[in-house]
Design a protein around this motif. Structure first.
Motif, mmCIF file in Angstrom:
data_model
loop_
_atom_site.group_PDB
_atom_site.id
_atom_site.type_symbol
_atom_site.label_atom_id
_atom_site.label_comp_id
_atom_site.label_asym_id
_atom_site.label_seq_id
_atom_site.Cartn_x
_atom_site.Cartn_y
_atom_site.Cartn_z
ATOM 1 N N ASP A 44 -5.810 7.809 9.262
ATOM 2 C CA ASP A 44 -5.028 8.533 8.267
ATOM 3 C C ASP A 44 -3.711 8.939 8.919
ATOM 4 O O ASP A 44 -3.702 9.435 10.045
ATOM 5 N N GLN A 53 -7.353 4.678 5.438
ATOM 6 C CA GLN A 53 -7.892 3.334 5.268
ATOM 7 C C GLN A 53 -8.661 2.909 6.506
ATOM 8 O O GLN A 53 -8.562 3.531 7.557
ATOM 9 N N LYS A 54 -9.402 1.835 6.350
ATOM 10 C CA LYS A 54 -10.176 1.262 7.448
ATOM 11 C C LYS A 54 -9.319 0.207 8.130
ATOM 12 O O LYS A 54 -8.735 -0.647 7.473
#
Length: 170
Positions: A44, A53-54
């Motif tokens: 983040d 997000q990953k």
């Protein structure tokens, strides 16, 4: 007293600030919020425009910076910790950020800018070489004088000894 030797100083952990090297957010910083599995993390970057997000570990580089916030903390807490630690200022002062900016500046140069840079470097190198030669000359002149004096003394001694030998033979 024996110190423990730790080969690594940067670990994949909650709060570790990372530099994104691949994808749409390439060149931005964010921090790890959670480890998803062995190959990916949840990141983040509320202050840098990176949404939560990953990302794969192959898409990021770990930096030396780390901030503290609770495990899996919301974006609000991440933003608060980011501002508290003044990471934007720390990052902009780091050598890593400077190299990244310089790389982008070089990539944005036009042909004429590259030509001017080449000329400026050659002029700088000539000036540098001249100054280096002056310093060497100033350094080695006294040494050369002492060597000359020593050689002259040796020659004089050899000449005297030869004259003395030639005088004895006659």
């Amino acid at each position: 007293m024996r110190r423990s030797i730790r080969p690594f100083k940067r670990f994949v952990e909650t709060g570790r600030v990372v530099f994104i090297t691949d994808g749409p957010y390439k060149g931005k910083t964010c921090c790890i919020v959670d480890c998803v599995d062995q190959k990916s993390v949840l990141v983040d970057g509320p202050e840098t425009g990176v949404p939560r997000q990953k990302l794969r570990l192959s898409q990021i580089h770990l930096t030396k910076f780390k901030i503290n916030f609770p495990f899996n903390g919301p974006t609000k807490l991440v933003r608060k910790a980011w501002k508290k630690n003044e990471l934007d200022d720390k990052w902009s002062k780091s050598r890593w950020a400077e190299r990244f900016l310089n790389k982008h500046k070089r990539a944005a140069l036009t042909d004429f800018d590259r030509f001017k840079l080449k000329r400026a470097r050659s002029i700088r190198n000539k000036i540098r070489s001249e100054e280096y030669k002056k310093l060497l000359k100033r350094l080695y002149n006294p040494i050369r004088k002492t060597l000359r004096n020593k050689r002259a003394k040796k020659r004089a001694i050899l000449k005297k000894s030869k004259n003395a030998e030639s005088g004895k033979k006659k």
